[in-house]
Write an enzyme that holds these catalytic residues in place. Sequence first.
Site, PDB file in Angstrom:
ATOM      1  N   CYS A 194      -2.317   2.043   7.923  1.00 31.74           N
ATOM      2  CA  CYS A 194      -3.317   1.024   7.599  1.00 31.74           C
ATOM      3  C   CYS A 194      -2.553  -0.090   6.912  1.00 31.74           C
ATOM      4  O   CYS A 194      -2.198   0.022   5.740  1.00 31.74           O
ATOM      5  CB  CYS A 194      -4.418   1.570   6.688  1.00 31.74           C
ATOM      6  N   CYS A 197      -4.697  -1.797   3.878  1.00 34.20           N
ATOM      7  CA  CYS A 197      -5.044  -1.053   2.653  1.00 34.20           C
ATOM      8  C   CYS A 197      -4.649   0.415   2.825  1.00 34.20           C
ATOM      9  O   CYS A 197      -3.457   0.706   2.832  1.00 34.20           O
ATOM     10  CB  CYS A 197      -6.512  -1.216   2.283  1.00 34.20           C
ATOM     11  N   SER A 198      -5.597   1.302   2.986  1.00 28.58           N
ATOM     12  CA  SER A 198      -5.232   2.709   3.034  1.00 28.58           C
ATOM     13  C   SER A 198      -6.246   3.521   3.843  1.00 28.58           C
ATOM     14  O   SER A 198      -6.490   4.678   3.547  1.00 28.58           O
ATOM     15  CB  SER A 198      -5.144   3.266   1.619  1.00 28.58           C
ATOM     16  N   CYS A 199      -6.849   2.906   4.852  1.00 27.08           N
ATOM     17  CA  CYS A 199      -7.821   3.616   5.687  1.00 27.08           C
ATOM     18  C   CYS A 199      -7.149   4.815   6.338  1.00 27.08           C
ATOM     19  O   CYS A 199      -6.012   4.725   6.807  1.00 27.08           O
ATOM     20  CB  CYS A 199      -8.387   2.686   6.743  1.00 27.08           C
TER      21      CYS A 199
END
Lengths: 230, 112
Positions: free
Chosen positions: A118, A121-123
């Site tokens: 991602c 961000c951090s999906c």
Amino acid sequence: MADKHHHHDDAHAPIEEPQGPPGEDELLEVALRELLVERGVLSAGAVDQQIDVIESRNPALGAQVVARAWTDPAFHQALLSNPLDTLEKAFQLPMSGPVPVDLKVLENTPAVHNVVVCTLCSCYPRMLLGPPPAWYRASAYRSRVVREPRAVLREFGLELPDSVEVRVSDSTADMRYLVLPRRPEGTDGWSLEALSGLVTRDCMIGTAVPRDPSIEAHGLTTCEDAGDEP
Amino acid sequence: MRTVTGRKVNDLGGLDGAAIDRHETPKTLFEQRVDALVMLLIHPEIGAFKVDALRRMVEQNSVEDYATLGYYQKWVRAVRDLLIEQEVLTSEEIRGKLVEVRARFAEGGSER
């Protein structure tokens, strides 16, 4: 406080939060949580209960999914065509989190190896793997893996032949990816439990492949996770 | 917040980066609580804000803060700003509560 925090672009700086006496942000969390309970927005204990829910999702669940897909052709087919419904039915677990998120299963083949990131961000496929590891959230992985995936994979101990195409999928808030790794040779007749034992978290992100039981570990085709989330 | 290259601070794909640091430690209680707090607040049952709003707040960090603050530090600050923005809490309330919490911690022995 800023001087206490590690720079992510320092290769040697640990990624995790600084430890020690409560910092301003820790106090802020306590203050917000208490205020929200006092205002009736959250019930007392809701946060602790939610921590348990979050901890209940971990890579062991994803590994079970992979093992089932390796051994059950109908499930395999359904998983690829309709992942969330198939998983809800097969594992009796709600797959939609607080907000609707779609899931796509990316199957590795002899010709294609998939890796997930991602960049924004951090999906992450939390519904199957739990929260993402620190390196997945950190800038080095997010910036580099889309441009030099082979170099990044090499750092994880995974050297792929040039003949294998590397596909990097960039997750979004609405679409998460799970890599379905290839079943290692020499595992015919293995139990689901034994098969899922080969599938580490990183295998399902694509930064590793399952250990080949017929090959003694020599660091190229096998890859162990640096550590496991609790 | 945009940098000179026109990228937002969180838009890292394709940039140069350091070696991957695969070091991992178990989540601290603080990290677990912030994670849980966010999951509860974005749940439609409470619906204090949407996950996209959380991301918007995180993306508003300065380049310096984005690079140096911990992941969950950015989250808890974003939660604070969103709760104020969405008029769930006021900044005065939060300021007051922080004074109380800080005093309690200073005395020691207080449950976090």
